[in-house]
Design a protein around this motif. Structure first.
Motif, mmCIF file in Angstrom:
data_model
loop_
_atom_site.group_PDB
_atom_site.id
_atom_site.type_symbol
_atom_site.label_atom_id
_atom_site.label_comp_id
_atom_site.label_asym_id
_atom_site.label_seq_id
_atom_site.Cartn_x
_atom_site.Cartn_y
_atom_site.Cartn_z
ATOM 1 N N LEU A 108 0.834 -1.214 0.000
ATOM 2 C CA LEU A 108 0.000 0.000 0.000
ATOM 3 C C LEU A 108 0.860 1.252 0.000
ATOM 4 C CD1 LEU A 108 -2.941 -0.434 2.520
ATOM 5 C CD2 LEU A 108 -3.076 0.039 0.094
ATOM 6 N N ASN A 109 1.867 1.263 0.891
ATOM 7 C CA ASN A 109 2.738 2.430 0.987
ATOM 8 C C ASN A 109 3.461 2.667 -0.315
ATOM 9 O OD1 ASN A 109 2.128 3.102 3.527
ATOM 10 N ND2 ASN A 109 3.855 2.063 4.473
ATOM 11 N N HIS A 110 3.912 1.573 -0.936
ATOM 12 C CA HIS A 110 4.632 1.736 -2.195
ATOM 13 C C HIS A 110 3.720 2.360 -3.243
ATOM 14 C CE1 HIS A 110 6.378 0.202 -6.060
ATOM 15 N NE2 HIS A 110 7.304 0.968 -5.587
ATOM 16 N N GLY A 111 2.434 1.962 -3.219
ATOM 17 C CA GLY A 111 1.482 2.588 -4.130
ATOM 18 C C GLY A 111 1.447 4.091 -3.933
ATOM 19 N N LEU A 112 1.401 4.520 -2.676
ATOM 20 C CA LEU A 112 1.367 5.959 -2.385
ATOM 21 C C LEU A 112 2.673 6.635 -2.799
ATOM 22 C CD1 LEU A 112 -0.157 6.015 1.227
ATOM 23 C CD2 LEU A 112 -1.329 6.382 -0.920
ATOM 24 N N MET A 113 3.800 6.018 -2.391
ATOM 25 C CA MET A 113 5.094 6.674 -2.600
ATOM 26 C C MET A 113 5.438 6.745 -4.078
ATOM 27 S SD MET A 113 7.344 4.909 0.416
ATOM 28 C CE MET A 113 7.237 3.254 -0.170
ATOM 29 N N LEU B 227 8.432 15.489 -4.015
ATOM 30 C CA LEU B 227 9.342 14.500 -4.575
ATOM 31 C C LEU B 227 10.394 14.098 -3.545
ATOM 32 C CD1 LEU B 227 10.094 12.846 -7.001
ATOM 33 C CD2 LEU B 227 11.379 14.749 -7.909
ATOM 34 N N THR B 228 10.864 15.087 -2.772
ATOM 35 C CA THR B 228 11.836 14.788 -1.729
ATOM 36 C C THR B 228 11.258 13.815 -0.711
ATOM 37 O OG1 THR B 228 12.639 17.017 -1.984
ATOM 38 C CG2 THR B 228 13.347 15.855 -0.034
ATOM 39 N N LEU B 229 10.032 14.111 -0.270
ATOM 40 C CA LEU B 229 9.394 13.236 0.710
ATOM 41 C C LEU B 229 9.239 11.829 0.142
ATOM 42 C CD1 LEU B 229 6.599 15.480 2.240
ATOM 43 C CD2 LEU B 229 8.624 14.589 3.352
ATOM 44 N N ALA B 230 8.802 11.744 -1.126
ATOM 45 C CA ALA B 230 8.586 10.427 -1.730
ATOM 46 C C ALA B 230 9.896 9.652 -1.777
ATOM 47 C CB ALA B 230 8.009 10.584 -3.127
ATOM 48 N N MET C 63 0.805 10.220 2.554
ATOM 49 C CA MET C 63 2.031 9.529 2.947
ATOM 50 C C MET C 63 2.526 10.017 4.307
ATOM 51 S SD MET C 63 5.353 9.323 0.649
ATOM 52 C CE MET C 63 6.067 10.590 1.629
ATOM 53 N N LEU C 64 2.438 11.322 4.526
ATOM 54 C CA LEU C 64 2.866 11.862 5.819
ATOM 55 C C LEU C 64 1.997 11.318 6.942
ATOM 56 C CD1 LEU C 64 3.721 15.610 5.230
ATOM 57 C CD2 LEU C 64 5.221 13.766 5.935
#
Lengths: 495, 101
Positions: A329-334, A378-381, A467-468
């Motif tokens: 799931l997280n990878h989908g978001l990131m 983009l940095t956060l991702a 994501m945060l």
């Protein structure tokens, strides 16, 4: 639950898919554009999905003659991800795809793709699963080769088509073997089938190869960077964020059905997972194009999912499985966020069509100064992909590692340490990109950049916030991962 | 040798021919034909599997579904081949190697 609810979840996007195409082909432009039709259809699907979530208590099975559907936690997880990224991709593609030839087909295909992935999530018999899988894959062939005037895009499409089609053939061969051996295609019935099982390991291997093409497990990954880099950015996000997960879900369903009689899936998944982490990272290190870099990073992230799921299946502990699904799931978001953000820069530079359409890492120089929101997102991702706390990617990786160490088995500990070191290695290719983003001087391309429309910024901001939130409050997605974990545990027979 | 043996052997032979063609041929249209030969082998295998397990109807309906799905793949593949011929000026798959790394 009313059976009409899960059925309409699949039917609505499929039935609505011709509408954007037909509207787009009208000789006179009317107020309703293909994109708004697609968005309206997806809004209806969201309502149906909300109804289903409200009433969901236990898995529901629907049987139409030989065709079986089952709505369980795993279906809901994949359906939620497909819907979320599908909707965001439709919003995002408005300005991104505006004026491209075949824009109306694009939205029609995106709707079919979403519907097919939801169908795949709910399929409960082997052939049904394959039909949805094939429907999904055919849509992606067309979407990957969408810029048909661009030679590189065609090349990516051909590579992808040939490899995926061979994978599909092998899956059907596996289905034929299972049918010959057990006389049934219902996943639950296959699990209970007894008697001669000599062909089952062969079928299992065929499924692993066939679905493995979509998952990009290591020797079968060669289509992936080309397809991700050459497709429109909205499609890259959907491909990386959901389509690989659909392959993963298909593989898990089949693996669960064959769990009793064939290969040790846990060890296999762990082995391929570790290989994927390493190879994905090493190949990503030498990339100069940002979309190819993200594609290889997807490979290594898939490795983490496989590792978590493998640990869970091997030991029978739910924490590993939950970690793997949480990471999916997280990878989908990131990755959705990363591809959307990179696409926004491509849009700003006006590199959507024509000769120059790639984005080197150098072209990002100073982007954060000109577009602070995109730069920050983009940095956060990237930091989250690299597993920097307290972001979402760290939380799920942590859960996988904790599950691995919790087993107390020496070689699993070694695998976990290896994976954790690889996570550090991955920063070696994420950090230069971030460094480039925050440089003082702008690249020459960056100085001529144009403003970004709301429809492009909105999906980026939404995903970044999501994501945060997940990073700071990992329980936020528990309502999806928890039922999915128990569904998978039950499918593997409680292990 | 029973009819089933013949069907199983035929399926394997078709798969083998298709796989060889896929690896050895350089013309994109021939590659798609090779893919089709592989699928035909699998169609045969599905019908044979239905017959072995006593589910003749199931096996045959799956085979028909497979033919439909596979035709769509062939159509998409040939459409790509047309575009490739237009943009690259040749159908040689060796030319399709500009993306590397």
């Amino acid at each position: 639950m009313n059976p009409a609810v899960p059925v309409s979840l699949i039917i609505v996007p499929l039935a609505a898919s011709p509408l954007p195409y037909l509207i787009g082909r009208l000789p006179r432009r009317i107020f309703l554009t293909p994109r708004w039709i697609a968005l309206a259809a997806l809004a209806v699907v969201w309502v149906v999905f909300a109804l289903m979530m409200r009433d969901y208590v236990a898995p529901v099975t629907l049987q139409f003659e030989a065709v079986a559907f089952q709505v369980d936690g795993l279906s809901l997880l994949l359906a939620a991800l497909a819907l979320a990224l599908g909707t965001l991709a439709v919003i995002y593609s408005g300005p991104y795809m505006a004026g491209q030839t075949g824009e109306e087909k694009y939205y029609a295909l995106l709707l079919v793709l979403t519907g097919a992935m939801i169908g795949l999530a709910c399929a409960a018999d082997l052939f049904n699963l394959w039909v949805w899988f094939e429907a999904m894959v055919i849509c992606t062939y067309l979407l990957v080769a969408f810029y048909r005037q661009r030679p590189t895009s065609l090349e990516a499409g051909v590579k992808y088509l040939v490899q995926s089609a061979v994978g599909s053939v092998l899956v059907v061969l596996g289905i034929a073997l299972v049918l010959a051996q057990t006389g049934t295609l219902d996943l639950a019935a296959i699990r209970q089938a007894t008697g001669d099982a000599t062909l089952m390991p062969v079928a299992g291997a065929l499924f692993l190869i066939g679905f493995g093409v979509k998952l990009a497990i290591v020797p079968l990954h060669t289509w992936l960077p080309d397809a991700y880099a050459e497709s429109p950015s909205g499609i890259s996000a959907v491909l990386s964020g959901v389509v690989t997960k659909a392959g993963l879900v298909a593989l898990l369903r089949v693996a669960a059905a064959l769990a009793g009689i064939t290969l040790s899936w846990g060890v296999l998944l762990m082995a391929f997972g570790t290989l994927n982490i390493l190879v994905g990272n090493l190949l990503a290190l030498r990339q100069t194009q940002i979309k190819r870099l993200l594609a290889y990073s997807s490979m290594s992230q898939i490795g983490y999912m496989l590792l978590g799921l493998g640990i869970g299946i091997y030991t029978g502990e739910s924490s590993g499985i939950q970690g793997g699904l949480f990471h999916a799931l997280n990878h989908g978001l990131m990755k959705g966020l990363a591809f959307f953000a990179v696409g926004a820069v491509l849009y700003a530079l006006g590199r959507l069509s024509g000769g120059e359409h790639t984005l080197g890492i150098g072209d990002l120089r100073g982007t954060a100064r000109r577009y602070p929101l995109i730069g920050l997102a983009l940095t956060l991702a990237l930091l989250s992909l690299g597993g920097v706390p307290p972001l979402a990617g760290f939380m799920s990786k942590w859960q996988i590692f904790a599950a691995g160490v919790g087993t107390g088995t020496g070689w699993i500990d070694a695998l976990v340490i290896f994976a954790a070191l690889n996570s550090v290695l991955s920063l070696a290719y994420y950090l230069p990109v971030i460094n480039m983003l925050f440089q003082d001087s702008s690249s020459t391309a960056g100085q001529t950049a144009r403003c970004l429309p709301v429809a492009i910024v909105l999906p980026v901001v939404l995903l970044a916030v999501a994501m945060l939130v997940v990073g700071l409050w990992p329980g936020a997605l528990m309502w999806l991962t928890q039922p999915a974990t128990s569904a998978l545990m039950a499918a593997f027979g409680g292990l | 040798m029973t009819p089933l043996h013949v069907a199983a052997t035929g399926a394997l032979v078709l798969l083998g021919i298709g796989l060889y063609g896929l690896l050895a041929l350089r013309n994109l249209i021939k590659v798609i034909i090779a893919l089709q030969i592989m699928v035909k082998g699998v169609v045969l295998a599905l019908v044979a599997a239905g017959s072995i397990s006593g589910q003749i109807n199931l096996g045959q309906s799956l085979a028909v579904t497979l033919i439909v799905a596979d035709t769509i793949v062939a159509v998409v593949g040939l459409a790509l081949a047309v575009q490739v011929r237009r943009r690259f000026g040749s159908l040689d798959v060796q030319e399709l190697s500009t993306l590397r790394g």
